[in-house]
Write an enzyme that holds these catalytic residues in place. Structure first.
Site, PDB file in Angstrom:
ATOM      1  N   LYS A  89       0.870  -1.182   0.000  1.00  0.00           N
ATOM      2  CA  LYS A  89       0.000   0.000   0.000  1.00  0.00           C
ATOM      3  C   LYS A  89       0.904   1.229   0.000  1.00  0.00           C
ATOM      4  O   LYS A  89       1.941   1.242   0.686  1.00  0.00           O
ATOM      5  CB  LYS A  89      -0.875  -0.052   1.252  1.00  0.00           C
ATOM      6  CG  LYS A  89      -1.916   1.047   1.383  1.00  0.00           C
ATOM      7  CD  LYS A  89      -2.773   0.781   2.627  1.00  0.00           C
ATOM      8  CE  LYS A  89      -3.855   1.814   2.848  1.00  0.00           C
ATOM      9  NZ  LYS A  89      -4.689   1.505   4.034  1.00  0.00           N
ATOM     10  N   SER A 118      -9.562   1.628   3.095  1.00  0.00           N
ATOM     11  CA  SER A 118      -8.708   2.370   2.189  1.00  0.00           C
ATOM     12  C   SER A 118      -7.709   1.507   1.429  1.00  0.00           C
ATOM     13  O   SER A 118      -7.182   1.955   0.414  1.00  0.00           O
ATOM     14  CB  SER A 118      -7.966   3.459   2.959  1.00  0.00           C
ATOM     15  OG  SER A 118      -7.119   2.891   3.949  1.00  0.00           O
ATOM     16  N   SER A 152      -9.547  -0.781   7.203  1.00  0.00           N
ATOM     17  CA  SER A 152      -8.975  -0.652   5.870  1.00  0.00           C
ATOM     18  C   SER A 152      -8.290  -1.888   5.304  1.00  0.00           C
ATOM     19  O   SER A 152      -7.981  -1.902   4.116  1.00  0.00           O
ATOM     20  CB  SER A 152      -8.000   0.514   5.819  1.00  0.00           C
ATOM     21  OG  SER A 152      -8.726   1.697   5.689  1.00  0.00           O
TER      22      SER A 152
HETATM   23  N1  GLN Z   1     -12.921   4.112   6.685  1.00  0.00           N
HETATM   24  C1  GLN Z   1     -12.281   4.431   7.914  1.00  0.00           C
HETATM   25  C2  GLN Z   1     -11.843   5.866   7.882  1.00  0.00           C
HETATM   26  O1  GLN Z   1     -12.142   6.499   6.949  1.00  0.00           O
HETATM   27  C3  GLN Z   1     -11.116   3.541   8.148  1.00  0.00           C
HETATM   28  C4  GLN Z   1     -10.004   3.789   7.226  1.00  0.00           C
HETATM   29  C5  GLN Z   1      -8.781   3.003   7.604  1.00  0.00           C
HETATM   30  O2  GLN Z   1      -8.872   1.967   8.256  1.00  0.00           O
HETATM   31  N2  GLN Z   1      -7.622   3.537   7.231  1.00  0.00           N
HETATM   32  O3  GLN Z   1     -11.248   6.375   8.762  1.00  0.00           O
END
Ligand code: GLN
Length: 445
Positions: free
Chosen positions: A40, A115, A139
């Site tokens: 990532k 994400s 994520s």
């Molecule tokens: N969707 C969650 C957020 O927007 C988690 C994102 C993540 O785990 N990086 O914060």
């Protein structure tokens, strides 16, 4: 490399494709030696640009590797490049990437989730064997679920965060996404463990995850179903697949009990945004990436560089985070959230007293059409209802595909949630469930 060339125009899983991946050290004895994978793009990779899917980082090229990258490189991993994500990992759709959204390889009109959407999209279609993602509030687990792959968010402190560009420092964990429980176990075994460079990284020894994944166990296990996760809001087609998986577990000899976890979402967003506003203060146009042109004084340099460099969702979070931390509002929001966070952890620990692990859906719905939440961020935040609280509690969660939904014909995932540092237990249970279910295979692009 051929598969990446074939799929990238469709799913946009990569932000940067490595020119010619470094050949693996010839003599590495690791089973990961020579196996193609990718990171990532919020993990620092020496000599390869690391963008966090943001304009503000521009062509920032780190001069060091994240600890996870360093350990995998030593094991002979072959990096195919850097994977797409929501800008600074803030989101659940992969649509806020400055480099364009990644798409779900099961249906390119749908989101891969986020994400770590690029990571899941690449694994699901076989562009890489596995990927390394990060999970602040879901994520890893949520995109794994929406794309039909397996992924684990380890216990907070199990994997060093050194070299992971911080979003919410008390929530972030690095973990693998792969095609099977055993593959995730193998990769986690390499990246987990103490690291002096991250003071929050836990010193206790790493269990033998390979052995755990090779010893599938469901018979006699007690699995807790948190009843709030099966309440209103869970799409009927997702519920149907989950119920089938629960029946399968029961048929394999697991005992199913009901537990309760009453507190959830708002707490996460207050804490995550507060930490984000503080972590992102360092992107100032001076030290990294994008710098506004033609500025006359210092304050203008900061304001213009940040205004031009951050996307809308990131700005929203910096603003809200700054607000909940500001004097006068701190007690009403941040302090309260920190207190509720403690309650949530206690609720999880109490639920886990009654069973070996919890079994719950990952996402209330299957992958949705791209763009359908862009007008209403609150709707998007609700999509994470089942994943966020785990990060507040710091506990490990293993997401694995349990079937295809009848109507949308998209993958459905469930998560096994365990006690702190019981990743091995999750791998045993996950391997048991995986072996008992038919499996869903790879997406075809
Ligand atoms: N969707 C969650 C957020 O927007 C988690 C994102 C993540 O785990 N990086 O914060």
């Amino acid at each position: 490399a051929g598969q990446i060339a074939a799929c990238q125009p469709g799913n946009n899983a990569f932000i940067t494709v490595a020119d010619s991946p470094a050949p693996a050290p010839a003599l590495s004895a690791s089973p990961l030696a020579g196996v193609p994978m990718a990171y990532k793009d919020n993990l620092c990779t020496r000599g390869m640009r690391t963008t966090c899917a943001s304009k503000i980082l521009g062509d920032f090229t780190p001069c060091y590797d994240a600890t996870a990258v360093e350990r995998l490189t030593a094991a002979g991993a072959v990096s195919m490049g850097k994977l797409n994500l929501d800008e600074f990992a803030m989101g659940s759709t992969c649509e806020t990437s400055y480099y364009g959204p990644a798409k779900n390889p099961w249906d390119l009109t749908r989101s891969p989730g986020g994400s770590s959407g690029g990571a899941a999209a690449a694994v699901a279609v076989g562009e890489v064997w596995y990927a390394i993602g990060s999970d602040t509030g879901g994520s890893i687990r949520q995109p794994a679920s929406l794309c039909g792959c397996t992924g684990i968010k380890p216990t907070y402190g199990r994997v060093s965060r050194y070299g992971l560009i911080a979003y919410g420092s008390s929530l972030d964990q690095i973990g693998p996404l792969g095609r099977s429980v055993a593959d995730c176990a193998r990769v986690l075994g390499v990246i987990a463990g103490h690291d002096q460079r991250d003071a929050t990284c836990d010193p206790r020894p790493v269990d033998d995850y390979d052995a755990a994944a090779a010893a599938p166990a469901l018979k006699g296990a007690r699995l807790g179903l948190p009843k709030e996760f099966y309440a209103e809001g869970l799409a009927p087609e997702v519920r149907a697949v989950c119920e089938k998986a629960i029946e399968t577990a029961r048929a394999e000899g697991a005992e199913i009990v009901e537990v309760s976890l009453p507190h959830t979402i708002a707490t996460y967003y207050i804490i995550a945004m507060a930490e984000a506003s503080s972590n992102l203060a360092r992107f100032d146009g001076v030290r990294y990436g994008h710098r506004a042109a033609d500025v006359k004084q210092l304050a203008e340099l900061y304001v213009r560089s940040r205004s031009e460099g951050f996307g809308q969702e990131v700005k929203r979070r910096i603003l809200l985070g700054t607000y909940v931390l500001s004097s006068g509002y701190y007690d009403a929001y941040f302090r309260k959230a920190a207190q509720v966070r403690r309650l949530i952890r206690d609720e999880y620990l109490a639920a886990l007293e009654q069973c070996d692990a919890l079994l719950a859906p990952v996402s209330p719905v299957t992958a949705w059409e791209m763009g359908c939440h862009s007008a209403d961020p609150l709707q998007m935040y609700l999509m994470d209802a089942y994943t966020l609280s785990l990060n507040l509690a710091g506990l490990p969660g293993l997401s694995l595909p349990v079937g295809m939904a009848a109507e949308s014909r998209m993958p459905v995932g469930m998560q096994l949630i365990g006690k702190a540092f019981d990743e091995a237990g999750l791998f045993r249970l996950g391997a048991g469930l995986e072996a008992a279910l038919p499996g869903i295979g790879l997406a075809q692009l």
